[in-house]
Design a protein around this motif. Structure first.
Motif, mmCIF file in Angstrom:
data_model
loop_
_atom_site.group_PDB
_atom_site.id
_atom_site.type_symbol
_atom_site.label_atom_id
_atom_site.label_comp_id
_atom_site.label_asym_id
_atom_site.label_seq_id
_atom_site.Cartn_x
_atom_site.Cartn_y
_atom_site.Cartn_z
ATOM 1 N N MET A 135 0.896 -1.073 0.597
ATOM 2 C CA MET A 135 0.460 -0.165 -0.082
ATOM 3 C C MET A 135 1.139 1.504 0.090
ATOM 4 S SD MET A 135 -3.235 1.274 2.814
ATOM 5 C CE MET A 135 -1.908 0.405 3.743
ATOM 6 N N LEU A 136 1.946 1.448 0.640
ATOM 7 C CA LEU A 136 2.937 2.221 0.805
ATOM 8 C C LEU A 136 3.796 3.234 -0.458
ATOM 9 C CD1 LEU A 136 4.730 1.790 4.510
ATOM 10 C CD2 LEU A 136 3.301 3.773 3.686
ATOM 11 N N VAL A 137 4.367 1.435 -1.023
ATOM 12 C CA VAL A 137 4.179 1.787 -2.363
ATOM 13 C C VAL A 137 3.610 1.730 -3.562
ATOM 14 C CG1 VAL A 137 6.354 0.214 -3.661
ATOM 15 C CG2 VAL A 137 6.828 -0.017 -1.698
ATOM 16 N N ARG A 138 1.997 1.448 -3.058
ATOM 17 C CA ARG A 138 1.340 2.076 -4.388
ATOM 18 C C ARG A 138 1.296 3.552 -4.663
ATOM 19 N NH1 ARG A 138 -1.344 -2.896 -3.244
ATOM 20 N NH2 ARG A 138 -3.314 -0.599 -2.026
ATOM 21 N N ALA A 139 1.330 3.984 -2.812
ATOM 22 C CA ALA A 139 0.705 5.126 -2.681
ATOM 23 C C ALA A 139 1.623 6.205 -3.128
ATOM 24 C CB ALA A 139 -0.096 5.155 -0.832
ATOM 25 N N VAL A 140 3.250 5.718 -2.877
ATOM 26 C CA VAL A 140 4.041 7.266 -3.073
ATOM 27 C C VAL A 140 4.635 6.824 -4.462
ATOM 28 C CG1 VAL A 140 3.529 7.767 -0.653
ATOM 29 C CG2 VAL A 140 5.523 6.200 -0.796
ATOM 30 N N GLY A 141 4.835 5.568 -4.421
ATOM 31 C CA GLY A 141 5.538 4.982 -5.168
ATOM 32 C C GLY A 141 7.098 4.497 -4.815
ATOM 33 N N GLU A 142 7.597 3.496 -5.918
ATOM 34 C CA GLU A 142 9.385 3.332 -6.038
ATOM 35 C C GLU A 142 9.890 4.308 -5.291
ATOM 36 O OE1 GLU A 142 10.431 -0.212 -6.240
ATOM 37 O OE2 GLU A 142 8.113 -1.325 -6.883
ATOM 38 N N HIS A 143 10.214 4.960 -4.635
ATOM 39 C CA HIS A 143 11.348 6.320 -5.417
ATOM 40 C C HIS A 143 12.253 6.520 -4.430
ATOM 41 C CE1 HIS A 143 9.704 7.909 -1.195
ATOM 42 N NE2 HIS A 143 8.624 7.838 -1.651
ATOM 43 N N ASP A 144 13.969 6.960 -4.057
ATOM 44 C CA ASP A 144 14.222 7.577 -3.975
ATOM 45 C C ASP A 144 14.419 7.489 -2.370
ATOM 46 O OD1 ASP A 144 16.225 7.084 -5.805
ATOM 47 O OD2 ASP A 144 16.410 8.402 -6.940
ATOM 48 N N ASP A 145 13.078 8.094 -1.749
ATOM 49 C CA ASP A 145 13.107 8.256 -1.066
ATOM 50 C C ASP A 145 12.119 8.188 -0.099
ATOM 51 O OD1 ASP A 145 13.885 10.647 1.615
ATOM 52 O OD2 ASP A 145 13.203 12.101 0.876
#
Length: 187
Positions: A135-145
């Motif tokens: 859910m967190l990855v879907r919500a903010v995307g996989e990114h550097d931060d």
């Protein structure tokens, strides 16, 4: 067969609704299967037919429902926001859900009220952890931060936990959430 399925769904819904109300009002430990059956207007045997583990299985079903509701509101926040707005929109949706809309959901998702550690508990915790990470990855995307996202989520949950345990009041919660939000959305 369709009538049996419909009756089963109706029973499960009534039991979950009654248990949720009793758990919220009195706590998991204080609620009994008999009280849940009475509130749901079903026989105790119907509860065990649908929830063989009794109260623990009802609690796990409610935890699953809470995770699904949490996923839904975060997915809605993602869909309704631009990439630049996303961190704030997700933060706000998560806080609104747990602070205002469904305070019991936080306790259910964390499995804090009910369960003694056993195989079923460990399995539920692992499944919830996996769903929350996704859910967190879907919500903010996989990114550097992603670390900032995880730290923000942990900070929010720590604040809700402190409020649930009576260590902080709602005013302190709100002030600290505002500070956490500012940090979470800063680039």
């Amino acid at each position: 067969m369709a009538d049996l399925d419909r009756r089963r769904r109706r029973t499960v819904t009534a039991v979950c609704t009654a248990a949720r109300t009793l758990f919220e009002e009195r706590g998991y430990q204080a609620a009994t299967i008999t009280e849940i059956a009475t509130a749901a207007d079903v026989a105790v045997s119907s509860i065990y037919a649908n929830f063989p583990g009794g109260k623990q299985d009802i609690y796990l079903a409610l935890a699953d429902q809470a995770v699904a509701a949490n996923e839904y509101i975060l997915d809605e926040a993602v869909a309704a926001s631009t990439l630049a707005e996303r961190a704030g929109a997700v933060f706000d949706a998560y806080v609104r859900f747990h602070r205002d809309d469904d305070q019991l959901a936080f306790r259910l998702i964390a499995l804090t009220d009910a369960l003694e550690p056993d195989a079923k508990f460990d399995e539920a915790r692992s499944a919830i952890r996996t769903r929350i990470a996704a859910m967190l990855v879907r919500a903010v995307g996989e990114h550097d931060d992603l670390d900032r996202t995880i730290a923000s989520w942990a900070a929010i949950n720590g604040l809700f936990s402190a409020r649930t345990q009576g260590f902080i009041d709602d005013d302190t919660l709100d002030r600290t959430l505002a500070t956490t939000r500012a940090w979470a959305v800063a680039r």
